[in-house]
Design an enzyme around this catalytic site. Structure first.
Site, PDB file in Angstrom:
ATOM      1  N   SER A 164     -10.757  16.085  -6.398  1.00 37.29           N
ATOM      2  CA  SER A 164     -10.133  17.038  -6.150  1.00 37.29           C
ATOM      3  C   SER A 164      -8.965  16.683  -5.430  1.00 37.29           C
ATOM      4  O   SER A 164      -8.733  15.920  -5.089  1.00 37.29           O
ATOM      5  CB  SER A 164     -11.004  18.260  -5.602  1.00 37.29           C
ATOM      6  OG  SER A 164     -11.602  17.926  -4.216  1.00 37.29           O
ATOM      7  N   GLU A 218       4.989  15.280  -9.446  1.00 37.74           N
ATOM      8  CA  GLU A 218       4.999  15.845 -10.738  1.00 37.74           C
ATOM      9  C   GLU A 218       4.666  17.122 -10.491  1.00 37.74           C
ATOM     10  O   GLU A 218       4.238  17.564  -9.376  1.00 37.74           O
ATOM     11  CB  GLU A 218       3.696  15.176 -11.535  1.00 37.74           C
ATOM     12  CG  GLU A 218       2.648  15.128 -11.008  1.00 37.74           C
ATOM     13  CD  GLU A 218       1.505  14.138 -11.387  1.00 37.74           C
ATOM     14  OE1 GLU A 218       1.745  12.946 -12.242  1.00 37.74           O
ATOM     15  OE2 GLU A 218       0.312  14.335 -11.401  1.00 37.74           O
ATOM     16  N   LYS A 254       2.349  20.762 -10.678  1.00 38.87           N
ATOM     17  CA  LYS A 254       0.831  21.234 -10.750  1.00 38.87           C
ATOM     18  C   LYS A 254       0.576  22.474 -11.476  1.00 38.87           C
ATOM     19  O   LYS A 254       1.248  23.323 -11.280  1.00 38.87           O
ATOM     20  CB  LYS A 254       0.451  21.280  -9.208  1.00 38.87           C
ATOM     21  CG  LYS A 254      -1.063  21.749  -9.184  1.00 38.87           C
ATOM     22  CD  LYS A 254      -1.490  21.982  -7.714  1.00 38.87           C
ATOM     23  CE  LYS A 254      -3.025  22.093  -7.760  1.00 38.87           C
ATOM     24  NZ  LYS A 254      -3.709  23.108  -8.602  1.00 38.87           N
ATOM     25  N   LYS A 259       1.584  23.510  -2.770  1.00 34.94           N
ATOM     26  CA  LYS A 259       1.316  24.633  -3.584  1.00 34.94           C
ATOM     27  C   LYS A 259       2.466  25.609  -3.063  1.00 34.94           C
ATOM     28  O   LYS A 259       2.973  25.874  -2.044  1.00 34.94           O
ATOM     29  CB  LYS A 259       0.203  25.340  -3.353  1.00 34.94           C
ATOM     30  CG  LYS A 259      -1.060  24.410  -3.564  1.00 34.94           C
ATOM     31  CD  LYS A 259      -1.876  24.934  -4.591  1.00 34.94           C
ATOM     32  CE  LYS A 259      -2.672  26.017  -4.354  1.00 34.94           C
ATOM     33  NZ  LYS A 259      -3.665  26.009  -5.151  1.00 34.94           N
ATOM     34  N   CYS A 269       9.025  68.836  -6.068  1.00 30.72           N
ATOM     35  CA  CYS A 269       9.546  70.053  -6.479  1.00 30.72           C
ATOM     36  C   CYS A 269       8.629  71.173  -6.975  1.00 30.72           C
ATOM     37  O   CYS A 269       9.053  72.278  -7.378  1.00 30.72           O
ATOM     38  CB  CYS A 269      10.961  69.918  -7.086  1.00 30.72           C
ATOM     39  SG  CYS A 269      10.651  69.938  -8.886  1.00 30.72           S
TER      40      CYS A 269
HETATM   41  O1  D41 Z   1      -1.367  19.195 -12.651  1.00 26.66           O
HETATM   42  C1  D41 Z   1      -2.423  19.414 -12.002  1.00 26.66           C
HETATM   43  N1  D41 Z   1      -3.135  20.552 -11.901  1.00 26.66           N
HETATM   44  C2  D41 Z   1      -2.897  18.248 -11.606  1.00 26.66           C
HETATM   45  C3  D41 Z   1      -4.203  18.029 -10.968  1.00 26.66           C
HETATM   46  C4  D41 Z   1      -2.100  17.122 -11.393  1.00 26.66           C
HETATM   47  N2  D41 Z   1      -0.868  17.028 -11.646  1.00 26.66           N
HETATM   48  N3  D41 Z   1      -2.639  15.791 -10.884  1.00 26.66           N
HETATM   49  C5  D41 Z   1      -3.826  15.805 -10.392  1.00 26.66           C
HETATM   50  N4  D41 Z   1      -4.262  14.678  -9.872  1.00 26.66           N
HETATM   51  C6  D41 Z   1      -5.421  14.405  -9.558  1.00 26.66           C
HETATM   52  C7  D41 Z   1      -6.067  13.221  -8.751  1.00 26.66           C
HETATM   53  C8  D41 Z   1      -5.103  12.660  -7.823  1.00 26.66           C
HETATM   54  C9  D41 Z   1      -7.194  13.428  -8.263  1.00 26.66           C
HETATM   55  C10 D41 Z   1      -6.229  12.282 -10.084  1.00 26.66           C
HETATM   56  C11 D41 Z   1      -4.867  16.973 -10.512  1.00 26.66           C
HETATM   57  C12 D41 Z   1      -6.132  16.895  -9.993  1.00 26.66           C
HETATM   58  N5  D41 Z   1      -6.284  15.564  -9.394  1.00 26.66           N
HETATM   59  C13 D41 Z   1      -6.981  17.751 -10.116  1.00 26.66           C
HETATM   60  N6  D41 Z   1      -7.053  18.860 -10.924  1.00 26.66           N
HETATM   61  C14 D41 Z   1      -8.118  19.540 -10.444  1.00 26.66           C
HETATM   62  C15 D41 Z   1      -8.927  18.813  -9.638  1.00 26.66           C
HETATM   63  C16 D41 Z   1      -8.257  17.939  -9.119  1.00 26.66           C
END
Ligand code: D41
Length: 693
Positions: A96, A127, A129, A328, A425
């Site tokens: 995670s 990058e 999320k 985030k 009114c």
């Molecule tokens: O875009 C994502 N949600 C994202 C999730 C991302 N760009 N990189 C991620 N990289 C990882 C690791 C570093 C552990 C390979 C992740 C996640 N993990 C992740 N998504 C859900 C749990 C972990």
């Protein structure tokens, strides 16, 4: 892509070997075209051609079921429902991510990384999320064989049949020498556009809408019947790796993603390699700015120490790597409870149900109210008092209630009842047949809420522009019965104003001066200030131009009104009805009697209008001009401002952080101006001398 009819091409005299070869060729061709279409966004053949090849393959497969290839695209459409999902143990656990929210969190992450590596500088891959679902794709000898959800990180569910329906996921990797085993990790998501289409379909079918793209993606992936998944357009982006056998691990995260691109896997283009905390924050702010224009929802960005050997040095703590951090954005959606549903009365009497909410921090602010738009919307979303609801606040838009959470509905949740009388009114609330909006029938004369709205609108910047006469002051003026109509503003004196709360003599004098100054106005502003329903700023301008003076407009028939550019039947009727009401005519006369005036029959000043007949699109932040100032400048120079770029656009004026509109203009080859060039378009004297003010 759809499939079309085609005459069978399987030849009986072919040997099995020939047929297999034919199939292999078709599968390979089709998969390459699908990659060009779905991953590169750059179709390599017309859809009809693709469909023809597809049919050929389908026919061969139907005639020779034993020869069907594992990477055939014909199997993407989904198969018979599963009784349940099988469990899959991940070869390497799916970790995670730790979260950070503040600049301080990022500085701490950067500091810990540098301490761990005993380094002065650190290089990161940054990058997006994605707000989707983490998934593991297994490829064996280049063939897609299995997909599993992340689950608890150690074990997930086998969703192979569903994942196979995602056109962007290659069924065979592009490599002559693929690894024996490759676990590709990434996120399954639904593009905003596909989400909107899906919800439209759900609405049309009278079915429940999804609250957001993430729920829609999750709901689609969790279908036991993959034929349903196949009807929902899902997307995928790769960002990680699990087991790798029979190939060398790339030396960095950026190199891993480059390799994925070569293998034909979808990788998001919004990525960068940056240095130190400053680089991370610059990336975060850049993406944050562009977030609304991105085609998918993201809930932040992810930073990863770029070099793999450095990642290994840092290791992980309790299932989250020390080398990565999710930065985030403040949450855009939160849960809260509906305390009450009340109605608000707008300037035109529109009755809007509003949810009063238990305070909740969402999108960076505390929200206590959210609009429910109208009665139909309350019924459609089935929002009741006492419900737990998802509240959303994206960017600067007003907060809204997205959906209720059925599992959390209390026994005594109460349905909303639309009042029959205006809460302000007590006049009857009327909902005309076929309209979504119910309205108070009191009008500005009887209804305090409409009176306030009318006054605020009258004084607003684009109407008579009375500085200092804002919501609070209007509130007090109306509550204390000091004035009831805009005309009475001009009867205000110092005494009447200074009795009000928080109104010192100096500010009272300023407001009085602004009221006096507002008497000198223009016809379009005056028409707009009246607040006639459906007559916005551009309609007011068109009316002023067409009729030239107020009396002609006031006495116009609906037929005459229909002659005005951009005025349709609804607008014409609304304007006609407005001036048919003696109370409105009286107020106009009072305003004129109070000294409100403009130059009638206003002719264009002599001079050359350099933007006459031109359509201009404004985008991004200009260095000195506000959006309104830029618009005014364009209009004064005879041009028209439009919100979207098309072939008809004459110029795009771009400032900093210009996004998709600028790109579109570049694509279409439309001339792009900066602020200085726009300023140079201001009216020039027609003396021949270039006199730019
Ligand atoms: O875009 C994502 N949600 C994202 C999730 C991302 N760009 N990189 C991620 N990289 C990882 C690791 C570093 C552990 C390979 C992740 C996640 N993990 C992740 N998504 C859900 C749990 C972990």
């Amino acid at each position: 892509m759809t499939t079309a009819n085609h005459t069978p091409s399987a030849q009986p005299q072919n040997t099995e070997q020939d047929i297999l070869q034919q199939m292999q060729q078709l599968v390979s061709q089709l998969n390459q075209h699908a990659h060009a279409y779905y991953v590169l966004d750059n179709p390599s053949i017309p859809d009809a051609e693709y469909d023809k090849l597809f049919r050929q393959l389908q026919e061969l497969e139907a005639a020779h079921p034993s020869l069907v290839l594992p990477d055939t695209p014909t199997q993407r459409v989904g198969g018979a429902p599963l009784p349940q999902f099988e469990q899959v143990t991940h070869g390497i656990p799916m970790l995670s991510l730790n979260n950070g929210f503040s600049e301080e969190d990022i500085a701490n992450f950067d500091r810990r990384v540098k301490e761990g590596l005993d380094a002065v500088n650190a290089s990161y891959a940054a990058e997006l999320k994605f707000d989707g679902l983490a998934i593991n794709l297994r490829y064996e000898n280049g063939i897609f064989v299995q997909a599993a959800t992340r689950g608890d990180g150690a074990t997930g569910e086998d969703v192979t049949a569903n994942i196979r329906t995602i056109n962007a996921i290659p069924l065979r990797l592009f490599s002559a020498n693929p690894p024996a085993v490759l676990d590709v990790r990434g996120e399954v998501l639904m593009l905003k556009e596909d989400f909107a289409k899906l919800n439209q379909r759900q609405r049309d079918a009278g079915q429940k809408e999804f609250a957001n793209p993430r729920n829609a993606a999750a709901g689609s992936l969790r279908q036991l019947d993959s034929r349903i998944t196949a009807q929902r357009t899902l997307s995928f982006f790769a960002y990680g790796i699990g087991v790798l056998e029979g190939a060398e691990m790339p030396a960095s995260h950026s190199a891993l993603l480059d390799w994925y691109v070569e293998l034909g896997l979808p990788v998001c283009k919004e990525r960068a390699v940056v240095q130190n905390a400053e680089g991370l924050l610059a990336f975060f702010h850049d993406i944050g700015q562009r977030r609304p224009q991105l085609p998918y929802e993201i809930d932040g960005v992810v930073y990863k120490v770029n070099k793999l050997d450095e990642q290994n040095t840092l290791g992980f703590v309790s299932r989250a790597p020390r080398y990565a951090l999710a930065h985030k954005f403040p949450a855009q959606e939160e849960l809260t409870t509906v305390l009450e549903i009340e109605v608000q009365v707008g300037r035109t009497g529109a009755i809007t149900p509003v949810a009063r909410l238990a305070p909740v921090f969402v999108g960076g602010v505390t929200v206590t109210n959210a609009t429910l738009h109208n009665e139909d919307e309350v019924r459609r979303k089935d929002i009741r008092i006492g419900d737990t609801v998802i509240v959303r606040r994206a960017g600067d838009v007003i907060p809204e209630v997205v959906a209720h959470v059925p599992e959390r509905r209390p026994q005594d949740a109460q349905e909303f009842v639309m009042p029959t009388a205006c809460p302000v009114c007590a006049s009857a609330i009327i909902k005309p047949e076929g309209e979504a909006i119910a309205r108070c029938s009191g009008g500005a004369i009887r209804c305090g809420a409409q009176r306030k709205g009318a006054l605020i609108h009258f004084a607003s910047r684009r109407a008579l522009d009375i500085e200092g006469l804002g919501e609070q002051l209007v509130e007090q003026l109306v509550e204390n019965n000091i004035i009831t109509t805009p005309a009475e503003l001009y009867t205000l004196g110092l005494v009447k104003l200074t009795v009000l709360d928080r109104m010192a003599e100096k500010s009272a004098n300023n407001v009085l001066a602004a009221i006096q100054a507002s008497k000198n106005t223009t016809l379009p502003r005056f028409i707009y200030a009246l607040g006639i329903r459906h007559a916005g700023e551009s309609t007011a301008k068109a009316l002023a131009k067409h009729f030239g003076n107020l009396d002609a407009l006031m006495n116009a028939t609906q037929e005459q009104l229909l002659q005005v550019a951009d005025v349709g039947p609804v607008v014409a009727k609304s304007i006609f009805d407005y001036f048919a009401d003696p109370l409105n005519r009286e107020m106009v006369e009072q305003l004129r009697a109070a000294g409100v005036h403009w130059v009638e029959g206003a002719q264009e000043e002599a001079g050359v209008q350099l933007l006459a007949g031109k359509t201009i699109v404004l985008t991004g932040t200009l260095p000195t001009l506000s959006r309104d100032a830029a618009r005014e400048l364009v209009e004064k120079a005879g041009g028209k401002v439009s919100g979207s770029v098309s072939k008809k656009t004459s110029y795009v004026v771009a400032g900093s952080d210009a996004g998709s509109k600028l790109e579109k203009a570049q694509e279409l080859g439309i001339a792009i101006l900066d602020e200085a060039q726009l300023l140079a378009m201001r009216r020039r004297r027609s003396t021949g001398r270039r006199n730019v003010k």
